[in-house]
Structure formats: structure tokens, C-alpha cells
Design a protein around this motif. Structure first.
Motif, PDB file in Angstrom:
ATOM      1  N   ALA A 235       6.863   4.482 -11.192  1.00  0.00           N
ATOM      2  CA  ALA A 235       5.893   3.405 -11.180  1.00  0.00           C
ATOM      3  C   ALA A 235       4.553   3.886 -11.721  1.00  0.00           C
ATOM      4  CB  ALA A 235       5.721   2.865  -9.757  1.00  0.00           C
ATOM      5  N   SER A 236       3.757   2.939 -12.319  1.00  0.00           N
ATOM      6  CA  SER A 236       2.422   3.262 -12.800  1.00  0.00           C
ATOM      7  C   SER A 236       1.472   3.338 -11.614  1.00  0.00           C
ATOM      8  CB  SER A 236       1.952   2.170 -13.765  1.00  0.00           C
ATOM      9  OG  SER A 236       1.777   0.952 -13.057  1.00  0.00           O
ATOM     10  N   ASN A 237       0.187   3.790 -11.901  1.00  0.00           N
ATOM     11  CA  ASN A 237      -0.790   3.883 -10.828  1.00  0.00           C
ATOM     12  C   ASN A 237      -1.072   2.519 -10.223  1.00  0.00           C
ATOM     13  OD1 ASN A 237      -1.082   6.626 -10.990  1.00  0.00           O
ATOM     14  ND2 ASN A 237      -2.782   6.556 -12.456  1.00  0.00           N
ATOM     15  N   ASN A 238      -1.162   1.466 -11.102  1.00  0.00           N
ATOM     16  CA  ASN A 238      -1.410   0.126 -10.601  1.00  0.00           C
ATOM     17  C   ASN A 238      -0.280  -0.340  -9.697  1.00  0.00           C
ATOM     18  OD1 ASN A 238      -3.854  -0.110 -11.907  1.00  0.00           O
ATOM     19  ND2 ASN A 238      -2.986  -1.094 -13.748  1.00  0.00           N
ATOM     20  N   ASP A 239       0.957  -0.028 -10.143  1.00  0.00           N
ATOM     21  CA  ASP A 239       2.118  -0.397  -9.340  1.00  0.00           C
ATOM     22  C   ASP A 239       2.042   0.276  -7.987  1.00  0.00           C
ATOM     23  OD1 ASP A 239       3.167  -1.970 -11.279  1.00  0.00           O
ATOM     24  OD2 ASP A 239       4.414  -0.364 -12.153  1.00  0.00           O
ATOM     25  N   ARG A 240       1.612   1.533  -7.995  1.00  0.00           N
ATOM     26  CA  ARG A 240       1.586   2.287  -6.753  1.00  0.00           C
ATOM     27  C   ARG A 240       0.498   1.766  -5.820  1.00  0.00           C
ATOM     28  NH1 ARG A 240       3.014   8.607  -7.945  1.00  0.00           N
ATOM     29  NH2 ARG A 240       5.199   8.229  -8.422  1.00  0.00           N
ATOM     30  N   GLU A 241      -0.650   1.345  -6.401  1.00  0.00           N
ATOM     31  CA  GLU A 241      -1.707   0.816  -5.553  1.00  0.00           C
ATOM     32  C   GLU A 241      -1.239  -0.480  -4.895  1.00  0.00           C
ATOM     33  OE1 GLU A 241      -4.441   2.252  -4.594  1.00  0.00           O
ATOM     34  OE2 GLU A 241      -3.791   3.989  -5.751  1.00  0.00           O
ATOM     35  N   SER A 242      -0.588  -1.357  -5.699  1.00  0.00           N
ATOM     36  CA  SER A 242      -0.098  -2.600  -5.121  1.00  0.00           C
ATOM     37  C   SER A 242       0.982  -2.320  -4.105  1.00  0.00           C
ATOM     38  CB  SER A 242       0.430  -3.535  -6.220  1.00  0.00           C
ATOM     39  OG  SER A 242       1.532  -2.938  -6.879  1.00  0.00           O
ATOM     40  N   ASP A 243       1.707  -1.218  -4.345  1.00  0.00           N
ATOM     41  CA  ASP A 243       2.770  -0.823  -3.421  1.00  0.00           C
ATOM     42  C   ASP A 243       2.183  -0.469  -2.060  1.00  0.00           C
ATOM     43  OD1 ASP A 243       5.465   0.344  -2.678  1.00  0.00           O
ATOM     44  OD2 ASP A 243       4.142   2.086  -2.496  1.00  0.00           O
TER      45      ASP A 243
ATOM     46  N   ILE B  31      11.005  12.338  -2.848  1.00  0.00           N
ATOM     47  CA  ILE B  31      11.388  10.978  -2.477  1.00  0.00           C
ATOM     48  C   ILE B  31      10.509   9.957  -3.195  1.00  0.00           C
ATOM     49  CG2 ILE B  31      11.539   9.345  -0.557  1.00  0.00           C
ATOM     50  CD1 ILE B  31      12.095  11.786   1.267  1.00  0.00           C
ATOM     51  N   ALA B  32       9.211  10.238  -3.238  1.00  0.00           N
ATOM     52  CA  ALA B  32       8.279   9.314  -3.897  1.00  0.00           C
ATOM     53  C   ALA B  32       8.621   9.151  -5.375  1.00  0.00           C
ATOM     54  CB  ALA B  32       6.841   9.818  -3.738  1.00  0.00           C
TER      55      ALA B  32
ATOM     56  N   LYS C 165       3.104   8.527  -2.596  1.00  0.00           N
ATOM     57  CA  LYS C 165       3.464   9.531  -1.588  1.00  0.00           C
ATOM     58  C   LYS C 165       2.967   9.142  -0.196  1.00  0.00           C
ATOM     59  CE  LYS C 165       1.903  13.176  -3.869  1.00  0.00           C
ATOM     60  NZ  LYS C 165       1.580  14.598  -4.180  1.00  0.00           N
ATOM     61  N   SER C 166       1.828   8.432  -0.129  1.00  0.00           N
ATOM     62  CA  SER C 166       1.313   8.021   1.178  1.00  0.00           C
ATOM     63  C   SER C 166       2.253   7.024   1.849  1.00  0.00           C
ATOM     64  CB  SER C 166      -0.088   7.411   1.040  1.00  0.00           C
ATOM     65  OG  SER C 166      -0.050   6.241   0.253  1.00  0.00           O
ATOM     66  N   THR C 167       2.916   6.182   1.035  1.00  0.00           N
ATOM     67  CA  THR C 167       3.888   5.223   1.576  1.00  0.00           C
ATOM     68  C   THR C 167       5.099   5.964   2.121  1.00  0.00           C
ATOM     69  OG1 THR C 167       3.173   3.545  -0.021  1.00  0.00           O
ATOM     70  CG2 THR C 167       5.322   3.221   1.025  1.00  0.00           C
ATOM     71  N   VAL C 168       5.551   6.961   1.355  1.00  0.00           N
ATOM     72  CA  VAL C 168       6.690   7.762   1.803  1.00  0.00           C
ATOM     73  C   VAL C 168       6.346   8.489   3.102  1.00  0.00           C
ATOM     74  CG1 VAL C 168       8.191   9.723   1.255  1.00  0.00           C
ATOM     75  CG2 VAL C 168       7.607   8.055  -0.520  1.00  0.00           C
ATOM     76  N   SER C 169       5.137   9.018   3.187  1.00  0.00           N
ATOM     77  CA  SER C 169       4.716   9.736   4.393  1.00  0.00           C
ATOM     78  C   SER C 169       4.731   8.817   5.607  1.00  0.00           C
ATOM     79  CB  SER C 169       3.321  10.329   4.204  1.00  0.00           C
ATOM     80  OG  SER C 169       3.337  11.352   3.219  1.00  0.00           O
TER      81      SER C 169
END
Length: 269
Positions: free
Chosen positions: A2-10, A45-46, A53-57
């Protein structure tokens, strides 16, 4: 990835309206990755899931608190925890081998027009616990509940081949190798050699060893731990039924065994 934007929305998605469902789905994905790989780190995993990675954590933290996941203190990697075993251990008691196997037995009997049996090991014998009859089979004998000798039946040989050597030795010393017909194997060394073939090939065959005029072939059924818990056999009159020469039979029988095994929680690695 995923892109950075995708990850922020994630990161925000977990707190949104559908975040709960999404978190559950991602937590299950994490468990599947750990089950597949044995262990993995947050970054691994991320990267595979394409999330931050914060979501995975956070996901791992919740799973650790429920003992579904355990962190290896030496390497910082995560692996499945004992909570998974508690959940899994409750499944086998609720699964009925006969109930789960029944449609598979019926399908096999319908396809090959012969008698199909499901047997388990009980008190040094192969006990038939269910049976399906082919529509045009000549056999009418009800084998359900019958105790059959392990050394002279295809199911018995499959069950014997799966036993540890010391347990097999105990069973055969207690039962002996009595001749049921002139074709019954009564020599221990010859039987052991044949059981090695059964274990290697994944099936057992008898030709008129239990009863003159009756041939059969059997394959194992496994549980969620990969242990043999039963055997599926197909049998028919020797004058028309040679199991190793019947087109497609061996493969169909093996698939039937794996189908039932999958219903009992078995996963072939």
C-alpha cells in the motif's frame, strides 16, 4: 504494498464505522500468516498485508492479550499461542466421524457400485461404524458393528500401519495372526513388510484374505493432529472387483479419505 496515503487511511479505518469488521478480518489474516510461517515480525506482516506497522502492532497486542499469539522474547517474532489450542481442542469432541463421513461414503458407493465401509480401531480389532451400499451391489451383508481382524482386512492393515511399532507389536502378540482363509498372511515378517508398503503408498489391499471371494482396498482418515483415526474401504466380489485395476478407484478412494479428514480438521501441509 500500500502507498503512504493508503496506510494513513488504513490507520483511521480501524476507528471508523466498519473498523470492527475490518479489524476482525485482519486479525484472522495475521493468524493465518503465523500458522503458515510459524513465526513473523511486525514488519513482515505489515509488508505482506499492505498495512501500517502501527495497525499490525495493535492487532498483535489484542491477540497477545487473548493468548492467541505469543511473542518470542529472544527474537521479538510472534507465533501462535496456547489460546489457539484451547479453541481447537473443543472441536474434535463436537465432530462426529460417522456424520461427517456419511455423504462421502454414499458418493463413493454410488460412483463405483460397490460396498463402502468406515472402520475405526477398537480393542485390537477394526470395527465398522458405517456402511454405504452401491445401487447394484450383490453384497447385502451389514458390516456395521462387526469386529474384523486387523491383519486380514484392508482397513485393519491401514490402522495397523499407522500404529507405533511397540503398540503394533502388543496388538499382534495379543491377537496372533490366525488364518481366515488360505490366502491370509500369517507370517509376521511378511505382514510387517506389507505394512511398510501400506504406510508408503497410502492404501492397503486384501484379496480374499478375510473371506474367499471378497477383495477390498482401504485408505486412512486423519484428524486435526494428523493422526490416523479411521479407514475407508471399498470391497466387492473377487470375480469382478480388482481394486488396483479399477479405473480411477485408487485416486477416488484417496480423495474420499482426504475429504473426510478435512471435515475432521486435517490440513495437509
Amino acid at each position: 504494498m500500500a502507498s503512504n496515503n493508503d496506510r494513513e487511511s488504513d490507520v483511521d479505518a480501524d476507528t471508523g464505522q466498519h473498523g470492527g469488521v475490518q479489524s476482525v478480518d485482519r486479525a484472522l489474516a495475521v493468524l493465518e500468516i503465523l500458522a503458515r510461517d510459524g513465526h513473523a515480525g511486525v514488519s513482515d506482516i505489515a509488508e505482506e498485508m499492505g498495512i501500517h506497522k502501527s495497525t499490525v502492532s495493535r492487532l498483535l497486542g489484542s491477540l497477545v492479550s487473548r493468548e492467541m499469539v505469543h511473542q518470542n522474547s529472544e527474537r521479538g517474532k510472534y507465533q501462535l499461542g496456547f489460546g489457539i489450542l484451547r479453541l481447537a481442542s473443543s472441536i474434535p469432541g463436537r465432530l462426529s466421524l460417522v456424520r461427517e463421513a456419511r455423504p462421502v461414503l454414499e458418493s463413493l458407493a454410488e460412483e463405483f457400485k460397490e460396498t463402502v465401509n468406515l472402520a475405526v480401531l477398537r480393542s485390537n480389532y477394526a470395527v465398522n461404524v458405517d456402511q454405504a451400499m452401491g445401487p447394484s451391489t450383490l453384497a447385502t451383508y451389514d458390516w456395521v458393528g462387526s469386529l474384523t481382524p486387523l491383519h486380514a482386512t484392508s482397513s485393519g492393515k491401514v490402522l495397523l500401519a499407522a500404529l507405533p511399532a511397540d503398540e503394533r507389536d502388543r496388538v499382534l502378540k495379543e491377537t496372533g495372526l490366525p488364518a481366515r482363509t488360505p490366502r491370509t498372511i500369517t507370517n509376521r515378517n511378511k505382514l510387517e513388510t506389507q505394512l511398510l508398503d501400506v504406510a508408503r503408498d497410502g492404501y492397503g489391499v486384501v484379496r480374499e484374505e478375510f473371506e474367499i471371494g471378497l477383495n477390498s482396498m482401504s485408505v486412512p482418515v486423519y484428524n486435526h493432529m494428523g493422526a490416523v483415526i479411521g479407514a475407508v474401504s471399498i470391497s466387492g466380489p473377487a470375480f469382478r472387483f480388482d481394486p488396483e485395476k479399477a479405473p480411477g478407484l485408487l485416486e477416488a478412494l484417496k480423495q474420499a479419505g482426504l475429504q473426510i479428514s478435512a471435515k475432521m480438521g486435517y490440513s495437509r501441509r
